[in-house]
Write a protein that holds these residues in place. Structure first.
Motif, short mmCIF file in Angstrom:
data_model
loop_
_atom_site.label_atom_id
_atom_site.label_comp_id
_atom_site.label_asym_id
_atom_site.label_seq_id
_atom_site.Cartn_x
_atom_site.Cartn_y
_atom_site.Cartn_z
N UNK A 63 -1.37 12.53 7.39
CA UNK A 63 -1.43 11.82 6.11
C UNK A 63 -2.10 10.48 6.34
N UNK A 64 -2.68 9.93 5.26
CA UNK A 64 -3.27 8.59 5.33
C UNK A 64 -2.75 7.76 4.16
N UNK A 65 -2.30 6.57 4.47
CA UNK A 65 -1.84 5.65 3.43
C UNK A 65 -2.86 4.53 3.26
N UNK A 66 -3.39 4.40 2.04
CA UNK A 66 -4.21 3.22 1.72
C UNK A 66 -3.20 2.12 1.46
N UNK A 67 -3.00 1.28 2.46
CA UNK A 67 -1.80 0.46 2.58
C UNK A 67 -1.64 -0.57 1.47
N UNK A 68 -0.35 -0.86 1.21
CA UNK A 68 0.04 -1.92 0.27
C UNK A 68 -0.75 -1.80 -1.04
N UNK A 69 -1.40 -2.90 -1.46
CA UNK A 69 -2.16 -2.89 -2.70
C UNK A 69 -3.66 -2.87 -2.48
N UNK A 70 -4.10 -2.42 -1.29
CA UNK A 70 -5.52 -2.43 -0.94
C UNK A 70 -6.36 -1.71 -1.99
N UNK A 71 -5.86 -0.60 -2.53
CA UNK A 71 -6.67 0.19 -3.46
C UNK A 71 -6.95 -0.56 -4.76
N UNK A 72 -6.22 -1.62 -5.04
CA UNK A 72 -6.48 -2.43 -6.25
C UNK A 72 -7.76 -3.26 -6.10
N UNK A 73 -8.15 -3.54 -4.85
CA UNK A 73 -9.27 -4.45 -4.60
C UNK A 73 -10.53 -3.73 -4.12
N UNK A 74 -10.45 -2.44 -3.89
CA UNK A 74 -11.59 -1.69 -3.38
C UNK A 74 -12.43 -1.18 -4.55
N UNK A 75 -13.75 -1.31 -4.50
CA UNK A 75 -14.58 -0.76 -5.58
C UNK A 75 -14.24 0.71 -5.83
N UNK A 76 -14.16 1.06 -7.09
CA UNK A 76 -13.73 2.41 -7.46
C UNK A 76 -14.58 3.49 -6.79
N UNK A 77 -15.89 3.28 -6.74
CA UNK A 77 -16.78 4.28 -6.14
C UNK A 77 -16.50 4.42 -4.65
N UNK A 78 -16.20 3.32 -3.98
CA UNK A 78 -15.89 3.37 -2.55
C UNK A 78 -14.56 4.09 -2.33
N UNK A 79 -13.57 3.76 -3.16
CA UNK A 79 -12.27 4.42 -3.03
C UNK A 79 -12.40 5.93 -3.26
N UNK A 80 -13.20 6.32 -4.23
CA UNK A 80 -13.41 7.75 -4.49
C UNK A 80 -14.04 8.44 -3.29
N UNK A 81 -15.02 7.80 -2.68
CA UNK A 81 -15.65 8.38 -1.49
C UNK A 81 -14.66 8.45 -0.34
N UNK A 82 -13.83 7.43 -0.20
CA UNK A 82 -12.81 7.41 0.85
C UNK A 82 -11.85 8.58 0.69
N UNK A 83 -11.36 8.79 -0.54
CA UNK A 83 -10.41 9.87 -0.78
C UNK A 83 -11.07 11.23 -0.58
N UNK A 84 -12.36 11.33 -0.93
CA UNK A 84 -13.08 12.57 -0.74
C UNK A 84 -13.20 12.89 0.76
N UNK A 85 -13.44 11.87 1.58
CA UNK A 85 -13.51 12.07 3.02
C UNK A 85 -12.19 12.60 3.56
#
Length: 286
Positions: A63-85
């Motif tokens: 499993x992978x945790x995008x820790x704490x509130x990091x996902x609030x500050x990451x560009x949406x497109x980058x977060x989507x690519x991260x989750x896709x990976x």
């Protein structure tokens, strides 16, 4: 990104060819595993590093945790690519529990869960590290997340102060009874300098199915926590609970070291079922 119910992908790692096959090591199941689970913390690592990490050591990440509130500050497109990976490597990702606590405090948990699903996260963590949450409310949050098709990680324990043993055991029961798939045990509750709540760890491991418990390791950003202390706690947990103990808060550059500890191949002979003991080394700590 596709949303909805998490459908487990099958990535068979049992047939991967490894070098030095003549040297016996403790067996570990390949993915998808049900025991010996490892959660990696992602503090916003770049996509290049993430891709390299998954290629070289993804077999050791469950499993992978995008820790704490990091996902609030990451560009949406980058977060989507991260989750896709993560999806491509059959690694369910979820946002940190502190984000869920904020949503609960602001009475926005349902819309938070909806966006978690929409973004492509495959799980959610329900914690009350900072929040005073009644058992019924925690159970309701777990049930809601399960109804959205998410994997649910309950978490038990406080970051500041300590709960008594009975309260912790009851809280684990609340999470599991409400449908949580696994329960994280907050490191701050169990490990502080030389104070290891070994009796509580033993009670938890004997009260609940050990494959449903995942012990958080201390994080080095916490006051007084060093990498060598974290390593010593990892070693203690493996020695006490065995190679298949569930471990969380592993950093990207600790994956192989953690696997060495699991196999008793990390420079000491304390693991009773480890590589060195299998080879006839005596325990230097005895």
């Amino acid at each position: 990104m596709d949303s909805g119910v998490w459908k487990e992908k099958t990535v068979d790692t049992t047939s991967e060819e490894l070098p030095f096959a003549a040297f016996a090591v403790p067996e570990r199941p390949g993915k998808p595993r049900t025991t010996g689970l490892s959660m990696m913390s992602d503090w916003g690592m770049g996509l290049g590093r993430q891709a390299d990490t998954l290629e070289s050591s993804g077999t050791y990440i469950d499993f992978a945790k995008v820790a704490a509130g990091v996902s609030r500050f990451m560009p949406r497109a980058v977060l989507s690519r991260k989750l896709r990976l993560y999806d491509e490597h059959a690694i369910p990702a979820f946002p940190g529990g502190l984000f869920a606590e904020l949503a609960l405090k602001l009475d926005r948990f349902e819309s938070f869960v909806d966006e978690v699903v929409e973004l492509g996260f495959r799980g959610v963590e329900i914690s009350d590290n900072l929040l005073d949450l009644e058992a019924a409310d925690k159970a309701a949050a777990i049930s809601l997340a399960k109804s959205r098709g998410l994997l649910v990680f309950g978490e038990v324990g406080k970051k500041v102060g300590k709960l008594d043993d009975d309260t912790i055991v009851a809280d684990v029961g609340t999470c599991l009874d409400a449908g949580a798939d696994w329960v994280f045990l907050e490191a701050s509750e169990l490990f502080a300098a030389d104070d290891v709540r070994s009796a509580l760890v033993e009670r938890l491991a004997s009260t609940f199915p050990v494959d449903r418990l995942i012990f958080e390791l201390p994080v080095v950003i916490a006051q007084g926590v060093t990498r060598d202390y974290k390593h010593s706690i990892t070693t203690w947990l493996v020695r006490e609970l065995g190679t298949q103990v569930g471990l969380a808060n592993i950093e990207w550059d600790e994956l192989y070291v953690t696997e060495l500890v699991r196999r008793g191949f990390a420079g000491d002979t304390s693991h009773p079922q480890g590589v060195y003991r299998m080879a006839g080394f005596r325990d230097l700590g005895e």
